[in-house]
Scaffold this active site. Structure first.
Site, PDB file in Angstrom:
ATOM      1  CE  LYS A 207      41.568  32.610  41.257  1.00 37.29           C
ATOM      2  NZ  LYS A 207      40.580  31.568  40.872  1.00 37.29           N
ATOM      3  CB  CYS A 261      38.247  35.934  39.223  1.00 37.10           C
ATOM      4  SG  CYS A 261      37.934  34.249  38.918  1.00 37.10           S
TER       5      CYS A 261
END
Length: 401
Positions: A207, A261
Site C-alpha cells: 500500500k 494517503c
C-alpha cells in the site's frame, strides 16, 4: 453468515461496512463518536460520496447493518481508523498509531481465539505485528496464535462503491487460517477483483509503495511546472505533447498533494529508512513546497495585494468533500500570512468558515473577488469558466485552457 464489526466509520470504514452488509454479512458499525452514530442511526450519512446514501439505505433496509458506540464480541473485526503523522521535536515525520493501538486494546477485551482481526488502515511496516502483540496483551491469548491480517484499502473518493467491489485485494496474513478467513470474506464482496495472499509486512509495504509511486509522479509534474515557469513554457501544453509518446504518461501539476494517503504514506517509508528513501524524500518535499511556489506566483500576478483573493476549491481533489492535508488550504494560509484578504468557495463544505477561511457560495464569492485562483476542477467551476474569466485569475490545474 459471519458477524462483522467495522471499527471507525469515516471515509473508508462506512463504505466498507455498507459493502459488507450488502454482501449479506451481519455488520455492526462501531465508532467512538456519538454524533456519527446518532446521524447514521437516524438514516443520514456524514460524508459525501456518489451512491453511498442509496447503498446505505438499501443495506439498512435489508436489516444487515446497525450501529453502536459499544463494542461486542464478533467473528471478524475490521479496523479502519486514522493513521496520521506528526512532526517530533527534531522536525522528523512520525506515524501516529495510537488509534490502531486503542482499537486493538478494545478488541482484545472481547476477542475470542477463533476471531479474525483485519487491519485496513494504511500503516508503516511491522504495524500488524505490533497490533497482534496488543491484541494478545489485552486478551490474554498468545499473540502468535491470533488470526490477524492486513488488507489495505485501495479505493479513491468519488468511486468507492465500485472500487470496493472490483479492485484486487491484498491479504497480508500472519497465519494460514487468517489468510483463508479473510479471502473467504472478500470473495463474497468482490465482483471482478481477485485476492492476492502474502505476508503482513509485504502487504503493508504494498500500500505504501502504491501511494508513494503516485507521489513521486506528481512531484515530477509539479517540478516540471516550476521549470516551465522559468522558461515561459506552458506546462500543460508541454505535458499534452509529451504524452503523445506511446510510453509516456505524465500527470498534470497542481497546487501540491493532499488527502490522507498520498500526502502521508511516503513518510511512513522514510521514517524507517531515511538514508535509503532519498527519491521518496525529495518528491515529498517538492510536493509539500508547491503551495509556496503557487503563492509567490499569485502575489506576482496580482495588481495589488489589497485585492480580495478567491481560492476556488479547498478539498484535496475535484468533486469530493475530503479536506485532509489540502494544499489549497495551505495556499490560503500562505497568502493570508502575506497580508492578502482571502476567501474561498468550496461547494462540498458548509458555508461559513473552513480551517479559518471564509467559505462562500459561488455567486457571492465571485462578486467579492478581485482576483481568482483556480486550485481544483470541481464540476461547478468547470460549468462556470466564462464567469471566472471575467476576473483576473491564476489557473493552477490547467482547467481554464
Amino acid at each position: 453468515m459471519k458477524k462483522i464489526t467495522v471499527m471507525g466509520l469515516g471515509y473508508i470504514g462506512l463504505p466498507t461496512a455498507i459493502t459488507l452488509a450488502s454482501a449479506g454479512f451481519e455488520v455492526c458499525g462501531f465508532d467512538v463518536s456519538e454524533k456519527v452514530i446518532r446521524s447514521l442511526s437516524a438514516g443520514k450519512i456524514h460524508i459525501v460520496e456518489p451512491g453511498l446514501q442509496d447503498a446505505f439505505d438499501q443495506a439498512v433496509a435489508g436489516g444487515h447493518l446497525h450501529f453502536s458506540t459499544e463494542l461486542h464480541p464478533s467473528d471478524v473485526f475490521y479496523i479502519s481508523v486514522p493513521t496520521p503523522f506528526f512532526q517530533d521535536e527534531n522536525g522528523a515525520h512520525r506515524a501516529d498509531l495510537h488509534f490502531v493501538e486503542d482499537a486493538g486494546r478494545m478488541i482484545g477485551e472481547v476477542l475470542s481465539a477463533d476471531s479474525l482481526v483485519i487491519l485496513e488502515s494504511t500503516v508503516p511496516p511491522r504495524t500488524t505485528e505490533m497490533l497482534a502483540k496488543v491484541l494478545g496483551e489485552s486478551s490474554g491469548l498468545p499473540a502468535d496464535t491470533l488470526h490477524v491480517a492486513h488488507c489495505p484499502e485501495r479505493v479513491i473518493p468519488g468511486n468507492m462503491m465500485h472500487e470496493l467491489r472490483n479492485n484486487d485485494r491484498i491479504i497480508g496474513a500472519r497465519t494460514p487460517e487468517a489468510a483463508r478467513m479473510a479471502a473467504e470474506i472478500y470473495s463474497h464482496v468482490l465482483e471482478n477483483g481477485s485476492c492476492h495472499i502474502t505476508d503482513d509486512i509485504t502487504a503493508e509495504m504494498c500500500k505504501l509503495t502504491e501511494n508513494t509511486f503516485r507521489d513521486v509522479n506528481i512531484a515530477y509534474a509539479n517540478e516540471l511546472s516550476i521549470i516551465c515557469d522559468k522558461m515561459g513554457v506552458n506546462v500543460f501544453e508541454l505535458i499534452r505533447l509529451a504524452n503523445c509518446h506511446p510510453r509516456v504518461n505524465i500527470l498534470n501539476p497542481g497546487v501540491g498533494v493532499g488527502g490522507h494517503c498520498i500526502a502521508v504514506d511516503p513518510w511512513f517509508i522514510y521514517e524507517q529508512f531515511p538514508e535509503e528513501a532519498r527519491v521518496i524524500h525529495a518528491a515529498r518535499l517538492r510536493n509539500e513546497n508547491k503551495p509556496k511556489f503557487v503563492a509567490g506566483k499569485v502575489l506576482s500576478s496580482m495588481k495589488k495585494v489589497t485585492d480580495t483573493v478567491l481560492v476556488l476549491g479547498l478539498s484535496y481533489k475535484p468533486d469530493v468533500d475530503d479536506l485532509r492535508e489540502s494544499p489549497s488550504i495551505e495556499l490560503c494560509r500562505l497568502l493570508a500570512g502575506k497580508g492578502v484578504s482571502v476567501i474561498a468557495c468550496e461547494p462540498f463544505a458548509p458555508a461559513g468558515e473552513v480551517a479559518g477561511i471564509p467559505n462562500l457560495p459561488f455567486d457571492e464569492a465571485m462578486e467579492k473577488a478581485g482576483f481568482v485562483v483556480v486550485t481544483l476542477g470541481h464540476t461547478l467551476f468547470r460549468d462556470n469558466m466564462e464567469r471566472i474569466r471575467e476576473k483576473p485569475f491564476f489557473d493552477c490545474v490547467g482547467m481554464m485552457g
